[in-house]
Design an enzyme around this catalytic site. Sequence first.
Site, PDB file in Angstrom:
ATOM      1  N   HIS A   4     -19.522  41.118  -9.514  1.00 56.88           N
ATOM      2  CA  HIS A   4     -20.212  41.320  -8.294  1.00 56.88           C
ATOM      3  C   HIS A   4     -19.154  41.447  -7.311  1.00 56.88           C
ATOM      4  O   HIS A   4     -18.068  40.761  -7.381  1.00 56.88           O
ATOM      5  CB  HIS A   4     -21.273  40.255  -7.984  1.00 56.88           C
ATOM      6  CG  HIS A   4     -20.733  38.912  -8.465  1.00 56.88           C
ATOM      7  ND1 HIS A   4     -20.297  38.120  -7.381  1.00 56.88           N
ATOM      8  CD2 HIS A   4     -20.643  38.477  -9.611  1.00 56.88           C
ATOM      9  CE1 HIS A   4     -19.923  37.071  -8.250  1.00 56.88           C
ATOM     10  NE2 HIS A   4     -20.352  37.089  -9.438  1.00 56.88           N
ATOM     11  N   ASP A  27     -14.589  32.514  -8.404  1.00 56.46           N
ATOM     12  CA  ASP A  27     -15.758  32.429  -9.299  1.00 56.46           C
ATOM     13  C   ASP A  27     -14.961  32.766 -10.612  1.00 56.46           C
ATOM     14  O   ASP A  27     -14.321  33.816 -10.894  1.00 56.46           O
ATOM     15  CB  ASP A  27     -16.731  33.489  -8.943  1.00 56.46           C
ATOM     16  CG  ASP A  27     -18.238  33.501 -10.034  1.00 56.46           C
ATOM     17  OD1 ASP A  27     -18.186  32.581 -10.714  1.00 56.46           O
ATOM     18  OD2 ASP A  27     -18.643  34.517  -9.564  1.00 56.46           O
ATOM     19  N   GLU A  78     -17.342  40.040 -15.025  1.00 60.94           N
ATOM     20  CA  GLU A  78     -17.625  38.929 -15.926  1.00 60.94           C
ATOM     21  C   GLU A  78     -18.364  39.418 -17.089  1.00 60.94           C
ATOM     22  O   GLU A  78     -19.375  39.554 -17.127  1.00 60.94           O
ATOM     23  CB  GLU A  78     -18.355  37.976 -15.344  1.00 60.94           C
ATOM     24  CG  GLU A  78     -19.475  38.400 -14.231  1.00 60.94           C
ATOM     25  CD  GLU A  78     -20.074  37.346 -13.785  1.00 60.94           C
ATOM     26  OE1 GLU A  78     -20.608  36.204 -14.310  1.00 60.94           O
ATOM     27  OE2 GLU A  78     -20.833  37.337 -12.515  1.00 60.94           O
ATOM     28  N   GLU A 123     -14.859  35.271 -17.117  1.00 58.40           N
ATOM     29  CA  GLU A 123     -14.960  35.672 -15.635  1.00 58.40           C
ATOM     30  C   GLU A 123     -13.519  35.461 -14.881  1.00 58.40           C
ATOM     31  O   GLU A 123     -13.067  34.353 -15.009  1.00 58.40           O
ATOM     32  CB  GLU A 123     -16.030  34.985 -15.041  1.00 58.40           C
ATOM     33  CG  GLU A 123     -16.361  35.572 -13.446  1.00 58.40           C
ATOM     34  CD  GLU A 123     -17.678  35.236 -12.738  1.00 58.40           C
ATOM     35  OE1 GLU A 123     -18.124  34.275 -13.428  1.00 58.40           O
ATOM     36  OE2 GLU A 123     -17.918  35.854 -11.852  1.00 58.40           O
ATOM     37  N   HIS A 178     -22.638  36.890  -3.941  1.00 66.89           N
ATOM     38  CA  HIS A 178     -23.086  38.150  -4.476  1.00 66.89           C
ATOM     39  C   HIS A 178     -23.177  38.967  -3.416  1.00 66.89           C
ATOM     40  O   HIS A 178     -24.184  38.884  -2.525  1.00 66.89           O
ATOM     41  CB  HIS A 178     -24.306  37.953  -5.378  1.00 66.89           C
ATOM     42  CG  HIS A 178     -24.165  37.228  -6.624  1.00 66.89           C
ATOM     43  ND1 HIS A 178     -24.601  36.236  -6.770  1.00 66.89           N
ATOM     44  CD2 HIS A 178     -23.315  37.487  -7.711  1.00 66.89           C
ATOM     45  CE1 HIS A 178     -24.197  35.593  -7.957  1.00 66.89           C
ATOM     46  NE2 HIS A 178     -23.623  36.665  -8.913  1.00 66.89           N
ATOM     47  N   ASP A 205     -18.964  27.980 -16.120  1.00 64.36           N
ATOM     48  CA  ASP A 205     -18.850  29.155 -15.266  1.00 64.36           C
ATOM     49  C   ASP A 205     -18.757  28.117 -13.771  1.00 64.36           C
ATOM     50  O   ASP A 205     -19.888  27.661 -13.472  1.00 64.36           O
ATOM     51  CB  ASP A 205     -19.997  29.997 -15.451  1.00 64.36           C
ATOM     52  CG  ASP A 205     -19.644  31.104 -14.279  1.00 64.36           C
ATOM     53  OD1 ASP A 205     -18.986  31.148 -13.338  1.00 64.36           O
ATOM     54  OD2 ASP A 205     -20.408  32.362 -14.378  1.00 64.36           O
TER      55      ASP A 205
HETATM   56 MN    MN Z   1     -19.499  32.822 -12.483  1.00 63.66          MN
HETATM   57 MN    MN Z   2     -19.881  35.734 -11.039  1.00 63.49          MN
END
Ligand code: MN
Ligand code: MN
Length: 292
Positions: A158, A98, A192, A279, A166, A87
Amino acid sequence: MNKLGEKIDAYREAGIVLERAIREGEKLVKPGLPVLDLCEAVESRILNEGAQLAFPCNVSINEIAAHYTSPPEDATLIPEHAIVKIDAGAHVDGYIVDKAVSVATTQDLKDLVHVAERALKKALEAVKPGVRVSLIGETIESTIKSSGFRPIINLSGHQIKRYQLHAGKNIPNVNMRTLLSRVKPGEVYAIEPFVTDGVGVVVAAKDAYIYRVLEPSLLPKQLADLLKKYNSLPFTTRWIKGIDRLRLEKLLSYLTRKGILASYPVLVEKSHGMVAQFETTIIITEDSYLAF
Ligand code: MN
Ligand code: MN
């Protein structure tokens, strides 16, 4: 070009660089590989391609769901029987992408990985401007449960804003009926899904390797200078050179207790179930969305 166009170009650039870095990491995954090598390979690829690191590369294995990144001189190796979640995040001018993928080292773990990938695909099919975040969560939950696994209820996607990983609204991985918020054009989200064969809850472990500055003006001078470049984005102990490791760890945990830093403890599935995650980051457009 207008402002939205420039912003989308920055996201695209970050997304392309991050995709390449994660693919490179994915190819390296095999039992016996040092986790440190994997973290560093992904991070250096992002930097070498001209983007910035939005947060340390997380390599969370098996029942560890999130927030593990190698500490300095980490001796951890990828085990024989593993689900490895990579990640990572890249940003261009503060516009953060992300993304995460999961890799199974053995055949029996591939189901879990495929279900996580399918849950993300189904979630994206449910995305359109004005849709309730709870509907996206419901889609993720039903995709996962119909495959015989469970979503992790206390981890969620998010909203992302400039230099804010976030921000604002969440995208749940279950149908949270009480969440009335809707996604709107111009908003950026990371979606995600996390899938497990355990109970579907994560708990915080004692260890934390990832931190973020909350109160820059209250940092000791030496640390303020070293951390300045990360802005308000997460960083890890491995990135900080020039301070003795034990001293650094003590200092970071003291500053966390004082509320000057926030820490991100390693998150472990409560029943030690295996965990898979996928994600991606999207921007909501007037009639659909763009994926980065
Ligand atoms: Mn992530
Ligand atoms: Mn994330």
